[in-house]
Design an enzyme around this catalytic site. Structure first.
Site, short mmCIF file in Angstrom:
data_model
loop_
_atom_site.label_atom_id
_atom_site.label_comp_id
_atom_site.label_asym_id
_atom_site.label_seq_id
_atom_site.Cartn_x
_atom_site.Cartn_y
_atom_site.Cartn_z
N LYS A 163 0.80 -1.23 0.00
CA LYS A 163 0.00 0.00 0.00
C LYS A 163 0.84 1.29 0.00
O LYS A 163 0.40 2.30 -0.53
CB LYS A 163 -0.95 0.02 1.20
CG LYS A 163 -2.16 -0.89 1.03
CD LYS A 163 -3.12 -0.73 2.17
CE LYS A 163 -4.44 -1.42 1.88
NZ LYS A 163 -5.46 -1.16 2.90
N ASP A 195 -10.44 3.35 1.34
CA ASP A 195 -10.76 2.86 2.69
C ASP A 195 -11.57 3.89 3.52
O ASP A 195 -12.56 3.50 4.16
CB ASP A 195 -9.49 2.48 3.46
CG ASP A 195 -9.02 1.06 3.13
OD1 ASP A 195 -9.80 0.30 2.54
OD2 ASP A 195 -7.87 0.73 3.46
P1 NAP Z 1 -0.78 -2.14 9.87
O1 NAP Z 1 -0.57 -0.94 9.04
O2 NAP Z 1 0.26 -3.20 9.92
O3 NAP Z 1 -1.04 -1.60 11.38
C1 NAP Z 1 -1.24 -2.52 12.42
C2 NAP Z 1 -1.63 -1.78 13.71
O4 NAP Z 1 -1.99 -2.75 14.69
C3 NAP Z 1 -0.53 -0.94 14.30
O5 NAP Z 1 -1.08 0.15 14.98
C4 NAP Z 1 0.13 -1.91 15.29
O6 NAP Z 1 0.74 -1.28 16.41
C5 NAP Z 1 -1.09 -2.68 15.79
N1 NAP Z 1 -0.73 -4.03 16.19
C6 NAP Z 1 -0.27 -5.03 15.41
N2 NAP Z 1 -0.08 -6.16 16.12
C7 NAP Z 1 -0.43 -5.86 17.39
C8 NAP Z 1 -0.46 -6.61 18.60
N3 NAP Z 1 -0.06 -7.89 18.65
N4 NAP Z 1 -0.87 -5.99 19.73
C9 NAP Z 1 -1.25 -4.71 19.70
N5 NAP Z 1 -1.25 -3.92 18.58
C10 NAP Z 1 -0.85 -4.51 17.44
O7 NAP Z 1 -2.13 -2.90 9.49
P2 NAP Z 1 -3.47 -2.24 8.89
O8 NAP Z 1 -3.42 -2.28 7.41
O9 NAP Z 1 -3.68 -0.94 9.57
O10 NAP Z 1 -4.57 -3.33 9.31
C11 NAP Z 1 -5.04 -3.41 10.64
C12 NAP Z 1 -6.27 -4.33 10.70
O11 NAP Z 1 -7.34 -3.75 9.96
C13 NAP Z 1 -6.05 -5.72 10.11
O12 NAP Z 1 -6.72 -6.65 10.91
C14 NAP Z 1 -6.70 -5.64 8.74
O13 NAP Z 1 -7.19 -6.91 8.29
C15 NAP Z 1 -7.85 -4.69 9.04
N6 NAP Z 1 -8.32 -3.97 7.84
C16 NAP Z 1 -9.62 -4.13 7.46
C17 NAP Z 1 -10.10 -3.43 6.36
C18 NAP Z 1 -11.53 -3.62 5.95
O14 NAP Z 1 -11.89 -3.21 4.84
N7 NAP Z 1 -12.35 -4.19 6.78
C19 NAP Z 1 -9.26 -2.55 5.65
C20 NAP Z 1 -7.94 -2.41 6.07
C21 NAP Z 1 -7.47 -3.13 7.17
P3 NAP Z 1 2.26 -0.75 16.37
O15 NAP Z 1 2.22 0.60 15.70
O16 NAP Z 1 2.64 -0.66 17.81
O17 NAP Z 1 3.05 -1.79 15.59
#
Ligand code: NAP
Length: 276
Positions: free
Chosen positions: A67, A103
């Site tokens: 992304k 999004d």
């Molecule tokens: P990302 O950019 O990798 O960000 C992950 C976030 O989660 C960061 O803030 C990270 O914290 C935190 N995190 C990761 N592992 C963790 C853990 N074990 N304990 C606590 N915090 C944790 O990922 P993203 O793209 O934002 O996606 C996040 C979620 O949203 C995923 O589950 C994804 O499937 C979902 N999502 C859904 C949609 C939809 O259309 N429904 C769209 C996009 C994403 P740190 O900053 O401390 O690492």
């Protein structure tokens, strides 16, 4: 635009993506003889894919881990990509490519579909990654206050906004902030796969029954949604946001209003197959 165009999604992993089924249903309902395929592309392979396969597609979705990298490859990006630092949709017009991030609009449409109006709301967002940045961008002009709670408080502090406050997940004020929220959003992977038993809520925290709880995780029930239901809250998982962001990508590529009911049916059917 030729009669038959190619669309797709790139990411790694990609096998469990609902997008091919969802867009195939939308294309069929629109009477378009186009294709939409999943392309598993590892991070280092993106530049080569872009110059070979990518240049033959009219448009495609972009998911983890591309992304951010794709924003450096497109000719230009829209204002939402500028603000969020992420591209989830690419549209090719002739020799030029433009990046979009659908999004934020997908998130707002999903809230609207559930009947929740975020205007003037106190919001608590768990997470500060790509999805959280989209959620915050969508809510910034509408919400009264947005608290971003993240494992790394430094990442949360990097999110900019007039009404924004960053706290860490173990901040002592978090249980009170959970109680104050009108809208709670989980934008972390807590609740999915290897984190299936993990909730972003502080231990023992309770949620007011008037709070709307949105978990962006989809495909399975999460500890957050279970707690929220026990507290009497209205809840929504991430499926509707996925469908609504896909619908916006579809409009950009085709100029046609998609059949969202058909997209929902296709997602549910595909999820059933994947869960067998
Ligand atoms: P990302 O950019 O990798 O960000 C992950 C976030 O989660 C960061 O803030 C990270 O914290 C935190 N995190 C990761 N592992 C963790 C853990 N074990 N304990 C606590 N915090 C944790 O990922 P993203 O793209 O934002 O996606 C996040 C979620 O949203 C995923 O589950 C994804 O499937 C979902 N999502 C859904 C949609 C939809 O259309 N429904 C769209 C996009 C994403 P740190 O900053 O401390 O690492």
């Amino acid at each position: 635009m030729s009669a038959s165009e190619r669309l797709g999604v790139i990411g790694d992993p990609i096998a469990h993506s609902l997008s091919p089924a969802m867009h195939a249903a939308a294309l069929e309902a629109a009477g378009l003889d186009w294709t939409y395929e999943a392309h598993r592309v590892a991070g280092p392979d993106l530049p080569e894919w872009w110059l070979t396969v990518g240049r033959r597609l009219r448009g495609f979705n972009v998911t983890i881990p591309h992304k951010t990298a794709v924003s450096a490859l497109v000719d230009d990006v829209d204002t939402v990509c500028h603000a969020t630092g992420a591209v989830n949709t690419v549209l090719r017009a002739g020799h030029r490519t433009r990046g979009y991030n659908t999004d934020p609009v997908g998130f707002l449409c999903a809230l609207s579909e559930a009947g929740f109006n975020p205007f003037g709301a106190n919001v608590l967002v768990f997470g500060a990654g790509g999805a959280a940045r989209g959620v915050v961008h969508a809510l910034e002009p509408l919400a009264r206050r947005i608290v971003v709670a993240n494992r790394s408080v430094e990442s949360a502090q990097r999110l900019r906004g007039e009404r924004l406050e960053a706290v860490s997940l173990d901040d002592a004020s978090l249980p009170a902030r959970v109680r104050q929220a009108d809208l709670l959003v989980n934008a972390t992977p807590m609740g999915m796969r290897h984190l299936a038993d993990v909730s972003p809520l502080p231990q023992g925290a309770t949620i007011r029954s008037e709070t709307f709880v949105s978990d962006l995780v989809y495909g399975h029930d999460t500890p957050l949604l279970r707690t929220a239901r026990r507290c009497g809250c209205v809840v929504q998982d991430g499926l509707e946001m996925l469908i609504q962001q896909g619908a916006e990508s579809f409009r950009l590529w085709t100029g046609v209003e998609p059949d969202i009911a058909a997209m929902r049916r296709a997602c549910r059917d595909r999820m059933e197959i994947l869960s067998c």
